[in-house]
Design a protein around this motif. Structure first.
Motif, mmCIF file in Angstrom:
data_model
loop_
_atom_site.group_PDB
_atom_site.id
_atom_site.type_symbol
_atom_site.label_atom_id
_atom_site.label_comp_id
_atom_site.label_asym_id
_atom_site.label_seq_id
_atom_site.Cartn_x
_atom_site.Cartn_y
_atom_site.Cartn_z
ATOM 1 N N GLU A 16 0.837 -1.197 0.000
ATOM 2 C CA GLU A 16 0.000 0.000 0.000
ATOM 3 C C GLU A 16 0.876 1.251 0.000
ATOM 4 N N ASP A 17 0.997 1.868 -1.162
ATOM 5 C CA ASP A 17 1.885 3.023 -1.319
ATOM 6 C C ASP A 17 1.315 4.309 -0.747
ATOM 7 N N ASN A 18 0.011 4.378 -0.521
ATOM 8 C CA ASN A 18 -0.619 5.632 -0.107
ATOM 9 C C ASN A 18 -0.955 5.688 1.380
ATOM 10 N N LEU A 19 -0.591 4.642 2.113
ATOM 11 C CA LEU A 19 -0.877 4.632 3.537
ATOM 12 C C LEU A 19 0.252 5.313 4.308
ATOM 13 N N VAL A 20 -0.133 6.178 5.247
ATOM 14 C CA VAL A 20 0.847 6.864 6.099
ATOM 15 C C VAL A 20 0.737 6.300 7.510
ATOM 16 N N PRO A 21 1.680 5.471 7.941
ATOM 17 C CA PRO A 21 1.678 5.055 9.347
ATOM 18 C C PRO A 21 2.111 6.242 10.205
ATOM 19 N N ILE A 80 11.440 4.220 10.490
ATOM 20 C CA ILE A 80 9.991 4.161 10.611
ATOM 21 C C ILE A 80 9.315 5.271 9.808
ATOM 22 N N LEU A 81 10.043 6.363 9.557
ATOM 23 C CA LEU A 81 9.463 7.495 8.835
ATOM 24 C C LEU A 81 9.559 7.344 7.319
ATOM 25 N N ARG A 82 10.091 6.215 6.859
ATOM 26 C CA ARG A 82 10.254 6.038 5.413
ATOM 27 C C ARG A 82 9.319 4.970 4.858
ATOM 28 N N ALA A 83 8.311 4.570 5.639
ATOM 29 C CA ALA A 83 7.385 3.529 5.202
ATOM 30 C C ALA A 83 6.169 4.134 4.516
ATOM 31 N N GLY A 84 5.634 3.415 3.533
ATOM 32 C CA GLY A 84 4.428 3.844 2.847
ATOM 33 C C GLY A 84 4.562 5.225 2.238
ATOM 34 N N ALA A 85 3.539 6.052 2.461
ATOM 35 C CA ALA A 85 3.531 7.401 1.895
ATOM 36 C C ALA A 85 4.097 8.438 2.858
ATOM 37 N N ALA A 86 4.664 7.988 3.993
ATOM 38 C CA ALA A 86 5.219 8.942 4.957
ATOM 39 C C ALA A 86 6.271 9.856 4.340
ATOM 40 N N PRO A 87 7.175 9.353 3.453
ATOM 41 C CA PRO A 87 8.176 10.259 2.876
ATOM 42 C C PRO A 87 7.576 11.352 1.994
ATOM 43 N N GLU A 88 6.336 11.147 1.534
ATOM 44 C CA GLU A 88 5.701 12.199 0.744
ATOM 45 C C GLU A 88 5.085 13.265 1.647
ATOM 46 N N LEU A 89 4.569 12.825 2.794
ATOM 47 C CA LEU A 89 4.005 13.787 3.747
ATOM 48 C C LEU A 89 5.121 14.529 4.480
#
Length: 441
Positions: A16-21, A80-89
């Motif tokens: 899931e590329d768009n999920l932000v944990p 932990i900050l590089r998972a899913g879409a977190a790097p975009e946010l």
């Protein structure tokens, strides 16, 4: 927790590329932007010339702080900050290897520059209304703690008075808010009071610089009873109360208190505790000689206990230069124990471990852990009055760990959080208040 499904048979895929944990990091991250934390780091911190990783200090500092707020307690955990879409946010995140190189580049001068950053951030947060009432009297608690480590590879980690190998940082916290006003990393074998005088002076300076105008009181346990501590308080017009050990002159002063002077206080055992006071001259025949109030609580041992076989009373004495009613001052000094709550919260965050083999890297890690802790405290205050005294774990569980789906709408980014998230009101309240904070000048 039950389910009608066979949970072990549920298919799980990591695609899931768009999920932000940890999308709830939006709150403290937005606050850090408003307070200009990264910009202050870039402005103040200068690592030694020609060392690897000295560029973009603000970006790397915010990577560590954000990861700590999400529960990271090691350098590898910053991933932990590089998972899913977190790097975009959160679009300026650095890899753990980069963070490790950066931290190992710190010398002691650069660590002190980080201290200057935390001083500046404190000023901005308090001026934004996220700190205490600046006109009120404030109480500062001084204490130390042991950060245990294992093995012999960590520079400066030694056995101290607790017989535990580790580091022995010194902290000053604000009673009532849980903020850490100042901290300093020390080797594991450092005496509890080493550096206390200079830390007290710097802490008082920070508080005044942040706009506090009321009277200041410093509380400390018996490890900090020294001429250096008391002189630092008095030089800066701050009152103090400090526990004192049962030294021979103290015992003699207590023994001289008349029986009729002891006043009973509420205690779990009826008639179990009394308080009295006398005058005591501390540091006699030195240039720091001073007459102080000696306030003593005597406690009867629990009936049937081993202590009850040997003693009639157990005595707990404090020395203070404060004005006020004896019973109120004695009760207020006992409230010094709240410093342990702030230390607990710091250790529930980034200071659960000291991750590097280099002392200065760990000193920088401590400074960043304090910044993360205070951003958490201020985020909770922004969430509303009911959240001001929540713990770091509560912040993480109810706000920070909220997941969300990142959606692009036109030129804007939108987060779609779970329906019926129980703490959505606190989340939106915090963002609304943070948005209203004016940009730093």
């Amino acid at each position: 927790m039950r389910s009608s499904h066979k949970l072990a048979r549920v298919e799980t895929t990591f695609d899931e590329d768009n999920l932000v944990p940890n999308a709830g990091l939006q709150v403290p991250a937005a606050l850090a932007q408003k307070l200009g934390v990264a910009e202050l780091v870039d402005e103040r911190v200068r690592l030694p010339e020609k060392v690897a990783g000295r560029a973009n200090c603000g970006t790397k500092a915010m990577t560590v702080i954000g990861a700590m707020l999400a529960g990271a307690d090691s350098i590898d955990d910053t991933d932990i900050l590089r998972a899913g879409a977190a790097p975009e946010l959160f679009d300026q995140i650095r890899a753990p290897s980069t963070i490790g190189t950066w931290l190992r580049a710190f010398n002691w001068a650069a660590v002190r520059m980080l201290d200057a950053v935390s001083r500046g951030v404190l000023v901005r947060a308090w001026q934004a209304g996220l700190g205490p009432d600046l006109d009120a009297d404030l109480t500062i608690d001084l204490d130390s703690t042991v950060c245990e480590v294992y093995g012999t590879a960590k520079q400066g980690a030694k056995f101290g008075y607790t017989k535990v190998r580790g580091y022995h940082p010194l902290l000053a916290t604000l009673a009532g808010t849980g903020e850490v006003l100042h901290a300093r990393m020390r080797g594991g074998n450092a005496g509890s009071a080493r550096g206390a005088g200079s830390l007290v002076r710097e802490t008082i300076s920070r508080v005044r610089n942040a706009g506090a105008t009321g009277a200041l009181t410093l509380r400390a346990d018996s490890a900090f009873y020294s001429r250096t501590f008391i002189r630092a308080c008095r030089d800066h017009d701050a009152r103090f109360s400090v526990t004192v050990k049962q030294l021979k002159p103290i015992k003699e002063a207590i023994a001289a208190i008349p029986d009729q002077d002891w006043v009973p206080i509420d205690y779990w055992l009826a008639g179990g505790a009394d308080v009295a006071e006398t005058t005591y001259t501390a540091f006699k025949n030195t240039k720091d000689e001073i007459a102080l109030r000696l306030i003593v609580r005597r406690v009867r041992p629990t009936p049937g206990s081993q202590l009850a076989l040997d003693v009639v009373f157990d005595y707990h004495a404090i020395l203070t230069d404060r004005d006020g009613e004896m019973l109120e001052l004695e009760a207020d000094h006992r409230a010094h124990a709240v410093v342990e709550l702030a230390i607990r919260d710091v250790k529930a965050g980034g200071l659960a471990h000291v991750p590097s083999g280099k002392f200065n890297a760990n000193a920088a890690w401590l400074a960043l852990a304090i910044l993360a802790h205070n951003l958490g405290r201020w985020s909770l205050k922004a969430a509303g009055a009911a959240w001001e005294h929540a713990t770091t774990q509560t912040l993480r569980t109810k706000l920070v760990t909220m997941p969300a789906r990142l959606v692009h709408t036109g030129r804007r980014i939108k987060l779609r959080a779970p329906t019926n998230w129980p703490w959505r009101e606190a989340f939106t309240n915090a963002l609304t208040r943070i948005a209203a904070i004016p940009a730093p000048t």
